[in-house]
Design a protein around this motif. Structure first.
Motif, short mmCIF file in Angstrom:
data_model
loop_
_atom_site.label_atom_id
_atom_site.label_comp_id
_atom_site.label_asym_id
_atom_site.label_seq_id
_atom_site.Cartn_x
_atom_site.Cartn_y
_atom_site.Cartn_z
N LEU A 55 -22.21 25.79 19.08
CA LEU A 55 -23.06 26.57 18.17
C LEU A 55 -23.28 27.98 18.71
O LEU A 55 -23.14 28.97 17.98
CB LEU A 55 -24.40 25.87 17.96
N ASP A 56 -23.62 28.08 19.99
CA ASP A 56 -23.86 29.40 20.60
C ASP A 56 -22.61 30.27 20.51
O ASP A 56 -22.69 31.47 20.20
CB ASP A 56 -24.28 29.26 22.06
N SER A 57 -21.46 29.68 20.77
CA SER A 57 -20.21 30.42 20.74
C SER A 57 -19.88 30.90 19.32
O SER A 57 -19.47 32.04 19.13
CB SER A 57 -19.08 29.53 21.27
N LEU A 58 -20.08 30.04 18.33
CA LEU A 58 -19.82 30.45 16.94
C LEU A 58 -20.75 31.58 16.52
O LEU A 58 -20.30 32.55 15.89
CB LEU A 58 -19.99 29.25 16.00
N VAL A 59 -22.01 31.47 16.85
CA VAL A 59 -22.97 32.51 16.49
C VAL A 59 -22.58 33.84 17.14
O VAL A 59 -22.57 34.89 16.48
CB VAL A 59 -24.41 32.09 16.88
N GLN A 60 -22.21 33.79 18.40
CA GLN A 60 -21.83 35.01 19.10
C GLN A 60 -20.54 35.60 18.53
O GLN A 60 -20.49 36.79 18.21
CB GLN A 60 -21.65 34.72 20.58
N GLU A 67 -30.73 32.61 15.32
CA GLU A 67 -31.33 31.38 14.80
C GLU A 67 -30.28 30.39 14.30
O GLU A 67 -30.54 29.19 14.19
CB GLU A 67 -32.29 31.66 13.63
N ALA A 68 -29.10 30.88 13.95
CA ALA A 68 -28.06 30.01 13.41
C ALA A 68 -27.56 29.01 14.45
O ALA A 68 -26.92 28.03 14.10
CB ALA A 68 -26.90 30.84 12.87
N SER A 69 -27.87 29.25 15.73
CA SER A 69 -27.40 28.33 16.77
C SER A 69 -28.38 27.20 17.06
O SER A 69 -28.15 26.38 17.93
CB SER A 69 -27.12 29.10 18.06
N LYS A 70 -29.46 27.10 16.29
CA LYS A 70 -30.46 26.06 16.54
C LYS A 70 -29.95 24.66 16.21
O LYS A 70 -30.33 23.69 16.86
CB LYS A 70 -31.74 26.33 15.75
N SER A 71 -29.12 24.55 15.16
CA SER A 71 -28.61 23.25 14.75
C SER A 71 -27.43 23.45 13.80
O SER A 71 -27.16 24.57 13.35
CB SER A 71 -29.70 22.45 14.03
N LEU A 72 -26.77 22.35 13.47
CA LEU A 72 -25.68 22.46 12.51
C LEU A 72 -26.18 22.89 11.14
O LEU A 72 -25.50 23.62 10.43
CB LEU A 72 -24.93 21.12 12.42
N SER A 73 -27.38 22.47 10.76
CA SER A 73 -27.90 22.88 9.45
C SER A 73 -28.23 24.37 9.41
O SER A 73 -28.04 25.01 8.39
CB SER A 73 -29.11 22.03 9.05
N THR A 74 -28.69 24.93 10.53
CA THR A 74 -28.95 26.38 10.52
C THR A 74 -27.63 27.16 10.52
O THR A 74 -27.55 28.23 9.92
CB THR A 74 -29.85 26.82 11.70
N LEU A 75 -26.60 26.61 11.16
CA LEU A 75 -25.27 27.23 11.07
C LEU A 75 -24.79 27.19 9.64
O LEU A 75 -24.28 28.18 9.11
CB LEU A 75 -24.28 26.52 11.99
N SER A 76 -24.98 26.06 8.98
CA SER A 76 -24.58 25.92 7.58
C SER A 76 -25.27 26.95 6.71
O SER A 76 -24.64 27.61 5.88
CB SER A 76 -24.89 24.51 7.09
N SER A 77 -26.56 27.12 6.90
CA SER A 77 -27.31 28.11 6.13
C SER A 77 -26.78 29.52 6.36
O SER A 77 -26.70 30.31 5.43
CB SER A 77 -28.80 28.06 6.49
N ALA A 78 -26.42 29.81 7.60
CA ALA A 78 -25.89 31.14 7.91
C ALA A 78 -24.56 31.37 7.22
O ALA A 78 -24.28 32.47 6.74
CB ALA A 78 -25.74 31.31 9.42
N LEU A 79 -23.73 30.33 7.14
CA LEU A 79 -22.41 30.49 6.52
C LEU A 79 -22.47 30.56 5.00
O LEU A 79 -21.61 31.15 4.36
CB LEU A 79 -21.50 29.33 6.93
N THR A 80 -23.50 29.95 4.42
CA THR A 80 -23.55 29.89 2.95
C THR A 80 -24.74 30.59 2.33
O THR A 80 -24.74 30.86 1.15
CB THR A 80 -23.57 28.42 2.48
N GLY A 81 -25.77 30.86 3.11
CA GLY A 81 -26.97 31.46 2.54
C GLY A 81 -27.17 32.91 2.88
O GLY A 81 -27.45 33.73 2.02
N VAL A 82 -26.99 33.25 4.13
CA VAL A 82 -27.25 34.62 4.57
C VAL A 82 -26.09 35.54 4.20
O VAL A 82 -26.30 36.63 3.67
CB VAL A 82 -27.50 34.66 6.10
N LEU A 83 -24.88 35.11 4.47
CA LEU A 83 -23.73 35.95 4.18
C LEU A 83 -23.64 36.38 2.72
O LEU A 83 -23.35 37.54 2.44
CB LEU A 83 -22.43 35.26 4.61
N PRO A 84 -23.91 35.50 1.74
CA PRO A 84 -23.79 35.93 0.35
C PRO A 84 -24.75 37.05 -0.03
O PRO A 84 -24.48 37.81 -0.93
CB PRO A 84 -24.11 34.67 -0.46
N LYS A 85 -25.87 37.14 0.67
CA LYS A 85 -26.85 38.17 0.32
C LYS A 85 -26.40 39.55 0.76
O LYS A 85 -26.91 40.55 0.28
CB LYS A 85 -28.20 37.84 0.97
N SER A 86 -25.43 39.62 1.68
CA SER A 86 -25.03 40.91 2.20
C SER A 86 -24.31 41.75 1.15
O SER A 86 -24.58 42.93 1.03
CB SER A 86 -24.15 40.73 3.44
#
Length: 138
Positions: A55-60, A67-86
């Motif tokens: 997780l840490d490596s993917l986030v970096q 925060e995306a490195s806290k768990s698989l679900s936070t990574l999932s949110s980063a890949l599908t929730g945060v990126l689309p807003k950009s």
């Protein structure tokens, strides 16, 4: 395989997939993504041994919020929730190299990680945005 052949493959390949990288070369995928105007994300996980290190490596390497490195679900949110807003995205080509095969990152962990990327591919597909993920194991 020449770059034009890879680009043609991206255009004719299913737009939302997660699959083994097989005989494709990372540099060719990157060139094809750039030629298509798609976002290219690459993570080499060779030094990771545990779920947290992955997780840490993917986030970096993907330059995600810490925060995306806290768990698989936070990574999932980063890949599908945060990126689309950009901004609207033309598509993604993601490469996960050398996913660890260790006792501390076992088959279940690997499947959960790939499921995160499969879910991202499905969610981006709902937005009609290509999301192709290629992976290899260490």
């Amino acid at each position: 395989m020449e770059l034009s052949e890879i680009t043609l493959s991206l255009r004719t390949m299913r737009p939302n997939i997660v699959q083994s990288i097989r005989a494709l070369r990372v540099d060719d995928l990157q060139g094809a993504a750039e030629e298509e105007g798609q976002v290219f994300l690459r993570a080499n996980l060779r030094d990771a041994q545990t779920k947290q290190e992955v997780l840490d490596s993917l986030v970096q390497q993907f330059a995600l919020r810490p925060e995306a490195s806290k768990s698989l679900s936070t990574l999932s949110s980063a890949l599908t929730g945060v990126l689309p807003k950009s901004m609207p995205q033309p598509g993604f080509v993601v490469v996960l190299e050398q996913i660890p095969v260790t006792a501390k990152f076992d088959k279940e962990d690997r499947e959960q990680l790939l499921d995160i990327f499969r879910d991202a591919a499905d969610q981006w597909g709902d937005r009609r945005t290509p999301f192709r993920c290629f992976f290899s194991f260490a």
